[in-house]
Write an enzyme that holds these catalytic residues in place. Structure first.
Site, PDB file in Angstrom:
ATOM      1  N   PHE A  42      -1.079  -2.417  -0.609  1.00  0.00           N
ATOM      2  CA  PHE A  42      -2.282  -1.613  -0.376  1.00  0.00           C
ATOM      3  C   PHE A  42      -3.267  -1.699  -1.540  1.00  0.00           C
ATOM      4  O   PHE A  42      -4.463  -1.508  -1.354  1.00  0.00           O
ATOM      5  CB  PHE A  42      -1.890  -0.153  -0.135  1.00  0.00           C
ATOM      6  CG  PHE A  42      -0.739  -0.023   0.812  1.00  0.00           C
ATOM      7  CD1 PHE A  42      -0.908  -0.282   2.167  1.00  0.00           C
ATOM      8  CD2 PHE A  42       0.522   0.313   0.354  1.00  0.00           C
ATOM      9  CE1 PHE A  42       0.157  -0.184   3.048  1.00  0.00           C
ATOM     10  CE2 PHE A  42       1.594   0.419   1.225  1.00  0.00           C
ATOM     11  CZ  PHE A  42       1.406   0.167   2.583  1.00  0.00           C
ATOM     12  N   GLY A  45      -6.696  -3.918  -1.782  1.00  0.00           N
ATOM     13  CA  GLY A  45      -8.017  -3.484  -1.349  1.00  0.00           C
ATOM     14  C   GLY A  45      -8.338  -2.043  -1.678  1.00  0.00           C
ATOM     15  O   GLY A  45      -9.416  -1.555  -1.350  1.00  0.00           O
ATOM     16  N   HIS A  46      -7.430  -1.319  -2.350  1.00  0.00           N
ATOM     17  CA  HIS A  46      -7.629   0.128  -2.579  1.00  0.00           C
ATOM     18  C   HIS A  46      -7.252   0.499  -3.995  1.00  0.00           C
ATOM     19  O   HIS A  46      -6.225   1.133  -4.194  1.00  0.00           O
ATOM     20  CB  HIS A  46      -6.782   0.918  -1.591  1.00  0.00           C
ATOM     21  CG  HIS A  46      -7.222   2.329  -1.395  1.00  0.00           C
ATOM     22  ND1 HIS A  46      -6.777   3.374  -2.167  1.00  0.00           N
ATOM     23  CD2 HIS A  46      -8.062   2.879  -0.500  1.00  0.00           C
ATOM     24  CE1 HIS A  46      -7.305   4.509  -1.739  1.00  0.00           C
ATOM     25  NE2 HIS A  46      -8.095   4.225  -0.723  1.00  0.00           N
ATOM     26  N   PHE A  47      -7.863   0.304  -4.935  1.00  0.00           N
ATOM     27  CA  PHE A  47      -9.052  -0.487  -5.210  1.00  0.00           C
ATOM     28  C   PHE A  47      -8.652  -1.443  -6.312  1.00  0.00           C
ATOM     29  O   PHE A  47      -8.025  -0.999  -7.268  1.00  0.00           O
ATOM     30  CB  PHE A  47     -10.196   0.421  -5.657  1.00  0.00           C
ATOM     31  CG  PHE A  47     -10.530   1.493  -4.642  1.00  0.00           C
ATOM     32  CD1 PHE A  47     -11.342   1.188  -3.560  1.00  0.00           C
ATOM     33  CD2 PHE A  47     -10.023   2.777  -4.753  1.00  0.00           C
ATOM     34  CE1 PHE A  47     -11.666   2.169  -2.625  1.00  0.00           C
ATOM     35  CE2 PHE A  47     -10.336   3.751  -3.818  1.00  0.00           C
ATOM     36  CZ  PHE A  47     -11.151   3.460  -2.755  1.00  0.00           C
ATOM     37  N   ILE A  52      -5.640   3.103  -6.578  1.00  0.00           N
ATOM     38  CA  ILE A  52      -5.258   4.468  -6.214  1.00  0.00           C
ATOM     39  C   ILE A  52      -4.447   4.378  -4.926  1.00  0.00           C
ATOM     40  O   ILE A  52      -4.875   3.741  -3.960  1.00  0.00           O
ATOM     41  CB  ILE A  52      -6.496   5.361  -5.993  1.00  0.00           C
ATOM     42  CG1 ILE A  52      -7.322   5.447  -7.270  1.00  0.00           C
ATOM     43  CG2 ILE A  52      -6.084   6.751  -5.511  1.00  0.00           C
ATOM     44  CD1 ILE A  52      -8.661   6.144  -7.075  1.00  0.00           C
TER      45      ILE A  52
END
Length: 140
Positions: A42, A45-47, A52
Site C-alpha cells: 500500500f 501509492g500512499h504516499f 502513511i
C-alpha cells in the site's frame, strides 16, 4: 493465535490479511497485532515520499479482529463486514509501527454482531469505530 491458525478462520490472504497475531481472545473481547512494515504494498501509492498506513486498512484490520473473535476454526461460515459508524482517525500510522487492535462485542442477534473497536500504536489511540459484522455460509 498465530498466523497459520488465523488463516484457518479468515478467508483473507496477502495483501488483505491484516492481522498477524491474536494475543487475547474470549467470546466478547479480542486483542490482535499487525506489524506495519516499510514493504507494505500500500505504501507504493500512499504516499511514497511520506508513507502513511491507510485508515481504511486500519478499519479492515479491526473488522478482521472482530471476525476472529466471533468465529472458531472449523466453522463453515466466514465473517463479512456489514457496516461502520462513528469512525474516527486520531493519528498517523507509519512503517515500523505495531498496530494493536482491540474489539468488544456489544450486541449479537440474527447473525449480526455490533462491535466497539479501537486501534492503538504504543498505547496511543489512532482510530475508533463501531462495526457491524455478519456471517455467511462459506461456499468453498
Amino acid at each position: 493465535m498465530n498466523i497459520d491458525e488465523i488463516k484457518q478462520i479468515l478467508p483473507h490472504r496477502f495483501p488483505m490479511l491484516l492481522v498477524d497475531r491474536i494475543v487475547e481472545k474470549s467470546e466478547d473481547h479480542a486483542k490482535a497485532i499487525k506489524n506495519v512494515t516499510a514493504s507494505e504494498i500500500f505504501f507504493l501509492g500512499h504516499f511514497p515520499a511520506y508513507p502513511i498506513y491507510p485508515g481504511v486498512l486500519i478499519i479492515e484490520g479491526l473488522a478482521q479482529t472482530a471476525g476472529l473473535m466471533l468465529l472458531n476454526r472449523g466453522e463453515s461460515v466466514i465473517p463479512v463486514f456489514a457496516g461502520i459508524d462513528n469512525a474516527r482517525f486520531k493519528s498517523e500510522v507509519r512503517p515500523g509501527d505495531v498496530l494493536e487492535y482491540e474489539v468488544w462485542l456489544k450486541e449479537r442477534k440474527l447473525g449480526m454482531a455490533k462491535v466497539e473497536a479501537i486501534a492503538k500504536v504504543q498505547g496511543k489511540i489512532v482510530a475508533t469505530a463501531t462495526l457491524l459484522v455478519g456471517v455467511r455460509k462459506n461456499e468453498k
